[in-house]
Every structure is written in structure tokens, then in C-alpha cells.
Scaffold this active site. Structure first.
Site, PDB file in Angstrom:
ATOM      1  N   CYS A   3       0.811  -1.225   0.000  1.00 43.43           N
ATOM      2  CA  CYS A   3       0.000   0.000   0.000  1.00 43.43           C
ATOM      3  C   CYS A   3       0.843   1.272   0.000  1.00 43.43           C
ATOM      4  CB  CYS A   3      -0.937   0.016   1.197  1.00 43.43           C
ATOM      5  SG  CYS A   3      -1.955  -1.450   1.354  1.00 43.43           S
ATOM      6  N   CYS A  59     -14.339   0.445   6.435  1.00 49.99           N
ATOM      7  CA  CYS A  59     -13.297  -0.277   5.705  1.00 49.99           C
ATOM      8  C   CYS A  59     -13.180   0.239   4.271  1.00 49.99           C
ATOM      9  CB  CYS A  59     -13.625  -1.771   5.673  1.00 49.99           C
ATOM     10  SG  CYS A  59     -13.798  -2.519   7.307  1.00 49.99           S
ATOM     11  N   SER A  60     -11.946   0.324   3.777  1.00 55.03           N
ATOM     12  CA  SER A  60     -11.731   0.838   2.424  1.00 55.03           C
ATOM     13  C   SER A  60     -12.270  -0.137   1.387  1.00 55.03           C
ATOM     14  CB  SER A  60     -10.237   1.084   2.189  1.00 55.03           C
ATOM     15  OG  SER A  60      -9.494  -0.099   2.425  1.00 55.03           O
ATOM     16  N   ILE A 119     -12.785  -1.859  -2.619  1.00 55.01           N
ATOM     17  CA  ILE A 119     -11.952  -2.356  -3.713  1.00 55.01           C
ATOM     18  C   ILE A 119     -12.197  -1.493  -4.943  1.00 55.01           C
ATOM     19  CG2 ILE A 119     -11.674  -4.292  -5.319  1.00 55.01           C
ATOM     20  CD1 ILE A 119     -12.329  -6.131  -2.922  1.00 55.01           C
ATOM     21  N   HIS A 164      -9.038   2.911  -2.353  1.00 52.34           N
ATOM     22  CA  HIS A 164      -7.682   2.449  -2.051  1.00 52.34           C
ATOM     23  C   HIS A 164      -7.148   1.499  -3.121  1.00 52.34           C
ATOM     24  CE1 HIS A 164      -4.178   1.214   0.010  1.00 52.34           C
ATOM     25  NE2 HIS A 164      -4.686   0.240   0.757  1.00 52.34           N
TER      26      HIS A 164
END
Length: 419
Positions: free
Chosen positions: A92, A236-237, A239, A361
Site C-alpha cells: 500500500c 473499511c476501504s 476495492i 484504495h
């Protein structure tokens, strides 16, 4: 130490882009950064740093990724032939490592113009198992027993048992374990974590590049689908896919630019990296090490930061990182966020882009998208999410998993070049 300036910065919108290839996203980010820098072409670029993590899952393109993605641009005369391109991978933190390389190009004195670009396509609709493979590339796959035993022991201390099984990910579960430990030790609440998520979704609703562009209340965040207690889906990030880029130049090159370009330039005051390890639960994270290095390099302190982007792969991460960056005392992150100190009008607005939970992300592009947001803020061009008169900004970006911290972390401090 030589001064280095960002004169061009760009990010695509982050979302699921099934019809756009890696080459398409690379082109968009590269040409966007050139246009932002006022450059008609890339003829002055002397070096390139290309960040990506998951291209090996697409047509087995595991090597020469940057060279492959830039081949059409070279053939069309949009990127100079024979320019060296270094491929970078740091999970990341990949795009931040690309920026670090471009910055060091300038500091070395060998280069006056360097390009950093990160691109990622995580969404693979026809082969969802590959999405999981892309994430598990960011953890030790040689000695999995080591981290399994570490998490089992840490789960007992955190008060949340480490679980494995279908429809779970190690990453969300271990973030949840860290959150539970913080709650147990410092009295942090799920509602405080949700307050950070709601704040970021509300910022993201004002960001045209964000993957999620809708507001959420704290109650809505808490009532969203559970992922791993205390985390809900809204914490939560997501997809998604995307790309971001920056053009970095030397002082000598900067001085020869038109005044209109100088007026929008941003100086890199510091760029520091740190490495992860299997730490104790109550031990400060590697991000604190990187932040201390960056503050020392820039001769600044946490109170000097006026706007920040931190790596909130989950909203608990923002609780932790505002502590690690020194914006509040250790253990006070949840209360700091709940009090509005990281929101509009707060002590230090954090994740005005919407953060990873709202902006998105796409792993290999994330770090440079943070730089784009902060560059936009320092230029006074952030519209409804603008932090008034922002002059000093900080980006924290972590990557990979090493126990209860990342394997690598970058902290960058930026300053508006012209008042």
C-alpha cells in the site's frame, strides 16, 4: 540539501474501472500531471518511478511494468525515449516509495525533472479469487506459521480471538484486533471509530475523485454490515482501481518556470521512510518513527501541520495515526476525532479527500493520491472541502503487514511554495 518541488499533480477518479486497462489509467494520470504542470510534453523528464503491486495477476505482467505501460506514450512522442524507469513495489506504500525515489533524484543533483506514478487495478470481476491473491502478496507467505502464532497470542491480550475461515480476511481481522486492544487499554469506543468514518464519508461526498460520494451519519456507519467487530463495512476501504502521478523538479528548474506555475508549486519539506517489525501491542508503530524523522528533517513539529492525509485502510487506523503523528496524546485518538478535531474547523483536518474509506484504495496508486489531495489543499483549490489558508501538510502512507504494523511506512511533509 537541495530543494525539490512538485509542479504537477494528478489523480484519476478511484472506482471500479473494468473497461480501463493499466495503460489507459497510466496515460490519464501521466497526461493529467503534465497538464497540471503546464508542460506541453514530457521532453524534460529525465527519470521515472513506476509504482504497481498487482499487474502480475493480469496477463502475467510481473516485470518491466512501467516500461510496458509507457510504451504507447513513447511511440506517440508523449514521453521521451531512452528515459530510465524504475519499477517500485511496497504494497500500500508503493506510490509513496515512487515519490521518494523521484525526490531523491532531485536531491542527488543528477536530475532536474523526475516523474512518480502509481497505478492499480484491483477489481477483477471474472476472477474474484485473484483479488484475494493480490492482498495476500503483502504478508509473509514463506513463514505463515510465524504470524499465525503471533496473532493467536495477541488475540488473547487484545480480548478478541484471532479467527480464520471463508469470507474473512487476515487484514480486516487484525485491524479489528488492534482496535479492540485500543478500546480495552484506552477506553476508545466503537462510536468514536464510527465518528472518523462518518467524517471521512462526508468529506468524500465533496470530492469528485472519490469512489464513494455520499454522506453518512455516525449511526449509519455503526448500523452498516458488520465486517469484524468493531469494524463495519463503512469503516473499511473499498476495492477499486485508479492512478495518480506527480512531477518533481529541482530549484534550478523551478526558477526558470513561468510565474503562474511557480505560484501553484509545492515544496517537499521532508520525505521519510521506516520499516516494520513484529512489535509488542503497546509499542508505538513504525509510522511514529517515520513521522519523527520527517519532523526533524523539516524542522517542524506536529502543531505546525494544518492538514493531513493518513492511511485509514480502516477507520481505526485514523485513530491510531493521529496519535502516531503527534496530533494528540497516545490513547486519545478516539476522543480527539469524536470532538471534531480532525474535521472542518478542527485542530488539524485529516483525510479531507475522504480518506481510503471513501476516496478508495487502489493499492499502488494510493500514496500519490494523498499527495494530490494535499497539493490541491495547499494551492487553495479544494472547493467545498478546502482547509482555510493551509500552508503545511503531511501525508502518512503504510504498506504491507508485519504483525500489528505495516512492513513499510512513508511520511511526507509539504509546504506551499508561494504565499
Amino acid at each position: 540539501m537541495r530543494d525539490a518541488y512538485i509542479i504537477g499533480s494528478f489523480s484519476t477518479r478511484f472506482q471500479k474501472w473494468p473497461d480501463k486497462s493499466f495503460k489507459d489509467l497510466t496515460r490519464e494520470a501521466y497526461l493529467g500531471a503534465l497538464a497540471d504542470a503546464g508542460m506541453e510534453n514530457g521532453d524534460d523528464i529525465e527519470f521515472g518511478w513506476f509504482g504497481n503491486c498487482g499487474m502480475w495477476l493480469h496477463n502475467d505482467q510481473g516485470s518491466i511494468r512501467g516500461q510496458v505501460c509507457f510504451t504507447p506514450l513513447v511511440n506517440e512522442g508523449l514521453f521521451p525515449a531512452r528515459v530510465p524507469m524504475i519499477n517500485v513495489e511496497g504494497a500500500c506504500a508503493t506510490a509513496s516509495m515512487a515519490l521518494h525515489g523521484a525526490w531523491k533524484d532531485i536531491l542527488s543533483g543528477q536530475t532536474d525533472v523526475s516523474l512518480a506514478l502509481g497505478v492499480e487495478k484491483i477489481w477483477i470481476p471474472d476472477e474474484p479469487e485473484k483479488i484475494q491473491r493480490s492482498f495476500y502478496a503483502g504478508i509473509d507467505n514463506f513463514d505463515a506459521d510465524e504470524w499465525m502464532e503471533y496473532y493467536k497470542a495477541a488475540g488473547e491480550e487484545a480480548g478478541k480471538e484471532f479467527e480464520t475461515g471463508p469470507n474473512r480476511t487476515v487484514f480486516m481481522d487484525t485491524y479489528a484486533m488492534q482496535a479492540c486492544y485500543h478500546m480495552k487499554k484506552h477506553g476508545t469506543t466503537q462510536r468514536q471509530i464510527a465518528a472518523g468514518a462518518a467524517k471521512n464519508h462526508n468529506y468524500g461526498a465533496k470530492n469528485p475523485n472519490a469512489q464513494y460520494q455520499f454522506e453518512m451519519s455516525v449511526d449509519q456507519v455503526m448500523q452498516d454490515r458488520p465486517v469484524s467487530y468493531p469494524l463495519t463495512r463503512a469503516m473499511c476501504s473499498p476495492i477499486g482501481d485508479g492512478a495518480a502521478a506527480a512531477v518533481v523538479v529541482s530549484e534550478d528548474y523551478f526558477q526558470g518556470l513561468p510565474q503562474a506555475v511557480k505560484d501553484r508549486a509545492v515544496k517537499i519539506r521532508a520525505n521519510a521512510l521506516s520499516g516494520g517489525k513484529y512489535k509488542k501491542l503497546d509499542e508505538p508503530s513504525l509510522s511514529m518513527t517515520a513521522a519523527k524523522k520527517a519532523y526533524s528533517m523539516a524542522d517542524l513539529k506536529p502543531d505546525d501541520i494544518q492538514v493531513a492525509e493518513v492511511h485509514d485502510a480502516t477507520s481505526f487506523c485514523e485513530v491510531l495515526q493521529v496519535e502516531m503523528m503527534g496530533f494528540c496524546d497516545i490513547g486519545e485518538g478516539g476522543r480527539f476525532i469524536e470532538a471534531g478535531e480532525t474535521g472542518p474547523g478542527g485542530k488539524v483536518p485529516v483525510n479531507t479527500s475522504g480518506g481510503l474509506v471513501s476516496k478508495g484504495h487502489p493499492v499502488g496508486a494510493t500514496g500519490l493520491s494523498m499527495i494530490y489531495e494535499l497539493t490541491t489543499q495547499l494551492r487553495g483549490e479544494a472547493g467545498e472541502r478546502q482547509v482555510p489558508d493551509a500552508r503545511i501538510a503531511l501525508a502518512e502512507n503504510g504498506g504491507g503487514v508485519m504483525g500489528f504494523e505495516e512492513a513499510a511506512c512513508s511520511v511526507t511533509i509539504l509546504e506551499r511554495a508561494r504565499d
